[in-house]
Design a protein around this motif. Sequence first.
Motif, short mmCIF file in Angstrom:
data_model
loop_
_atom_site.label_atom_id
_atom_site.label_comp_id
_atom_site.label_asym_id
_atom_site.label_seq_id
_atom_site.Cartn_x
_atom_site.Cartn_y
_atom_site.Cartn_z
N ASP A 77 0.85 -1.19 0.00
CA ASP A 77 0.00 0.00 0.00
C ASP A 77 0.89 1.24 0.00
OD1 ASP A 77 -2.31 1.53 0.02
OD2 ASP A 77 -3.20 0.47 1.71
N ASP A 82 -0.75 6.94 8.44
CA ASP A 82 -1.49 5.87 9.13
C ASP A 82 -2.05 4.83 8.16
OD1 ASP A 82 -3.43 7.40 8.00
OD2 ASP A 82 -4.65 7.59 9.80
N VAL A 83 -1.47 4.72 6.97
CA VAL A 83 -1.93 3.75 5.97
C VAL A 83 -1.92 2.32 6.52
CG1 VAL A 83 0.32 3.42 4.90
CG2 VAL A 83 -1.72 3.06 3.55
N TYR A 84 -1.01 2.05 7.43
CA TYR A 84 -0.90 0.71 8.00
C TYR A 84 -2.17 0.30 8.76
CZ TYR A 84 0.02 3.05 12.38
OH TYR A 84 -0.10 3.85 13.50
N ARG A 85 -2.95 1.25 9.21
CA ARG A 85 -4.16 0.92 9.99
C ARG A 85 -5.22 0.23 9.16
NH1 ARG A 85 -4.72 5.96 14.17
NH2 ARG A 85 -2.58 5.77 14.89
N ARG A 86 -5.18 0.40 7.83
CA ARG A 86 -6.19 -0.25 7.01
C ARG A 86 -5.70 -1.59 6.45
NH1 ARG A 86 -5.81 4.60 2.75
NH2 ARG A 86 -4.09 3.83 1.52
N LEU A 87 -4.54 -2.02 6.91
CA LEU A 87 -4.01 -3.31 6.47
C LEU A 87 -4.62 -4.45 7.26
CD1 LEU A 87 -0.27 -2.28 6.21
CD2 LEU A 87 -1.87 -2.61 4.33
N ASP A 88 -4.60 -5.62 6.66
CA ASP A 88 -5.16 -6.81 7.29
C ASP A 88 -4.36 -7.16 8.54
OD1 ASP A 88 -6.33 -9.22 7.90
OD2 ASP A 88 -5.49 -10.29 6.19
N GLU A 89 -5.04 -7.23 9.66
CA GLU A 89 -4.41 -7.59 10.92
C GLU A 89 -4.05 -9.07 10.97
OE1 GLU A 89 -3.47 -5.60 13.27
OE2 GLU A 89 -4.47 -3.78 12.64
#
Length: 92
Positions: A77, A82-89
């Motif tokens: 991405d 804060d782009v990492y916050r919408r990544l799959d956990e």
Amino acid sequence: MKVVRTGRAERLLRKLDPPLRKDALAKLAAFGADSTARGLHFEKLRGFQTLYSIRIDRNHRIILRRTEAPDTFDIEDIGPHDVYRRLDEGDD
């Protein structure tokens, strides 16, 4: 290091404003030449086993996913800090 630019990655890059796109491409080229270059701020994302971040500027990041191939990453991405916050956990 090798960075694979998939069709999705190309679309993400095209969506960036031209100056930011230029900076992102420069960072990816620098990462390919030397992943330890200071200006990249290359780091592993906490809470994820295979995700890493490169800083484009103060507010934007490129998220990379380490592949099974040695020294190879896919662009996961690109976006605001804060782009990492919408990544799959589910990446453990």
